[in-house]
Design an enzyme around this catalytic site. Structure first.
Site, PDB file in Angstrom:
ATOM      1  N   SER A 173      -3.892 -16.555  12.399  1.00 29.54           N
ATOM      2  CA  SER A 173      -5.349 -16.394  12.444  1.00 29.54           C
ATOM      3  C   SER A 173      -5.908 -16.973  13.741  1.00 29.54           C
ATOM      4  O   SER A 173      -7.075 -16.782  14.038  1.00 29.54           O
ATOM      5  CB  SER A 173      -6.005 -17.077  11.231  1.00 29.54           C
ATOM      6  OG  SER A 173      -5.782 -18.471  11.270  1.00 29.54           O
ATOM      7  N   GLN A 190     -10.235 -12.560   8.727  1.00 31.44           N
ATOM      8  CA  GLN A 190     -10.354 -13.785   9.537  1.00 31.44           C
ATOM      9  C   GLN A 190     -10.454 -13.478  11.025  1.00 31.44           C
ATOM     10  O   GLN A 190     -10.899 -14.305  11.804  1.00 31.44           O
ATOM     11  CB  GLN A 190      -9.109 -14.667   9.330  1.00 31.44           C
ATOM     12  CG  GLN A 190      -8.909 -15.203   7.929  1.00 31.44           C
ATOM     13  CD  GLN A 190      -7.531 -15.845   7.798  1.00 31.44           C
ATOM     14  OE1 GLN A 190      -6.516 -15.159   7.844  1.00 31.44           O
ATOM     15  NE2 GLN A 190      -7.493 -17.151   7.633  1.00 31.44           N
ATOM     16  N   TYR A 247      -4.044  -3.037   3.761  1.00 28.60           N
ATOM     17  CA  TYR A 247      -4.587  -4.228   4.414  1.00 28.60           C
ATOM     18  C   TYR A 247      -6.066  -4.036   4.761  1.00 28.60           C
ATOM     19  O   TYR A 247      -6.421  -3.172   5.568  1.00 28.60           O
ATOM     20  CB  TYR A 247      -3.778  -4.593   5.678  1.00 28.60           C
ATOM     21  CG  TYR A 247      -2.325  -4.948   5.386  1.00 28.60           C
ATOM     22  CD1 TYR A 247      -1.881  -5.188   4.085  1.00 28.60           C
ATOM     23  CD2 TYR A 247      -1.386  -5.042   6.404  1.00 28.60           C
ATOM     24  CE1 TYR A 247      -0.552  -5.511   3.817  1.00 28.60           C
ATOM     25  CE2 TYR A 247      -0.055  -5.366   6.148  1.00 28.60           C
ATOM     26  CZ  TYR A 247       0.352  -5.593   4.846  1.00 28.60           C
ATOM     27  OH  TYR A 247       1.665  -5.905   4.585  1.00 28.60           O
TER      28      TYR A 247
END
Ligand code: NDP
Length: 330
Positions: free
Chosen positions: A289, A27, A54
């Site tokens: 985000s 994102q 990740y």
């Protein structure tokens, strides 16, 4: 920003920190990540959390570039990685001596640092003897590649086992956990780990304080576009939200939200402040985000004092999930 000792170690970690799971690479691109990390650092955040898993290492690549480009003193921040989910090949996963060593070297390279402050075993590995992992972590510490090592989502029994082995062979024991902890997820942190904190002096950097955003209240009236629940690959999270248990949680968030209005804080701030009230928490790892989200949650540190015993009693009345304190007198 307040700073707390990481358990009984001397390391002072900011009580709010920033992580990169889901967000970095998926994102949040490099520019957005730099903006978020700078916002956090300028507010006093000194810990940035990461893992080899990740975005298959890309979150560490982005974080490493930000750390280099901002030129913050290496002595002014704490950065972590976690080992467990590397690649798909048999030698690229788990907690074998080989993978622990390879994963650490790869994380150092991606992050562009000489050492990791914190290094976690991301999950327990039933296919590797605990002694092998304890020795591998001890070696990394002796080599100066890692300062503190710990576990993530290990049971209290597994943590005590690792400690026993470290004591028996004069190796460096694990000193911290990274468990999930939030208003909905309390049993392990508040009950199972009681002896881990009181007897081993463990530190704790806790994850998903907003239960992936549910505790911000934004899912109370449906699923907003561009939120985590709409992302490809996270359908399982949406499934959890839409389950009967998830719907029950939303009802509780709606109740909690009424209380936040009286307290002059947002739902997300109350959820973070709730975690901060627990003194066994060393740092609450925030996820964001967007910068507005982080600006909101970073303020939680100033609002903790509004959460007095009376307020906590009302919260307990709504949540109805307080674990039994194993140390309480009978
Ligand atoms: P949260 O539960 O706090 O969820 C963060 C997400 O909630 C954000 O990405 C954003 O999602 C949404 N959000 C955040 N603030 C707000 C706000 N003010 N208003 C509305 N929505 C908001 O934490 P994470 O699940 O992201 O976990 C935090 C960190 O913990 C991770 O980055 C990682 O470092 C660590 N972690 C560790 C794990 C482990 O196994 N050790 C497992 C999971 C996380 P969006 O905008 O997309 O809706």
């Amino acid at each position: 920003m307040q700073y707390r000792r990481l358990g009984k170690s001397g390391l002072k970690v900011s009580e709010l920190s920033l992580g990169s799971w889901v967000t970095f690479h998926n994102q949040v691109d490099y520019d957005k990540a730099k903006n978020l990390m700078t916002l956090a650092y300028d507010a006093g955040v000194n810990f940035f959390d990461n893992a080899e898993a990740y975005a298959s290492g890309q979150a560490e690549v982005i974080m490493g570039k930000v750390l280099r480009d901002t030129n913050w003193g290496r002595d002014s921040y704490i950065v972590s990685s976690k080992v467990f989910w590397g690649g798909q090949k048999a030698t690229q996963r788990g907690l074998s001596r080989k993978h622990v060593r390879d994963a650490c070297d790869a994380a150092l390279k991606r992050l562009g640092v000489d050492y990791l402050d914190l290094y976690y075993c991301h999950r327990p590995d039933p296919t590797t003897p605990v002694e092998e992992t304890v020795r591998a972590m001890h070696e990394l510490i002796m080599q100066g590649k890692v300062l503190y090592w710990g576990t993530s989502e290990w049971s209290a029994q597994q943590i005590f086992e690792a400690h026993g082995i470290a004591r028996e062979f004069h190796l460096t024991p694990p000193t911290m956990e990274q468990p999930q902890y939030n208003m909905f997820h309390r049993e392990r942190f508040e009950a199972e780990y009681a002896r881990v904190f009181s007897e081993l002096g463990y530190g704790a950097t806790i994850w998903s304080p907003l239960a992936s955003g549910i505790l911000s209240g934004k899912y109370n009236v449906g699923i907003p576009p561009e939120s985590r629940m709409t992302l490809k690959g996270y359908e399982w999270l949406r499934g959890e939200l839409e389950s009967p248990e998830g719907q029950m949680r939303l009802m509780k968030v709606r109740e909690l939200e009424k209380l936040t209005r009286e307290l002059g804080m947002s739902m997300a701030q109350m959820a973070i402040a709730f975690c901060l009230k627990n003194r066994n928490v060393s740092s609450v790892i925030l996820g964001a985000s967007r910068p507005e989200q982080l600006m909101e949650t970073l303020k939680a540190t100033e609002l903790v004092t509004r959460m007095d015993d009376k307020v906590l009693d009302v919260i307990e009345g709504i949540l109805q999930n307080k674990p039994i304190d194993p140390n309480a007198p009978m």
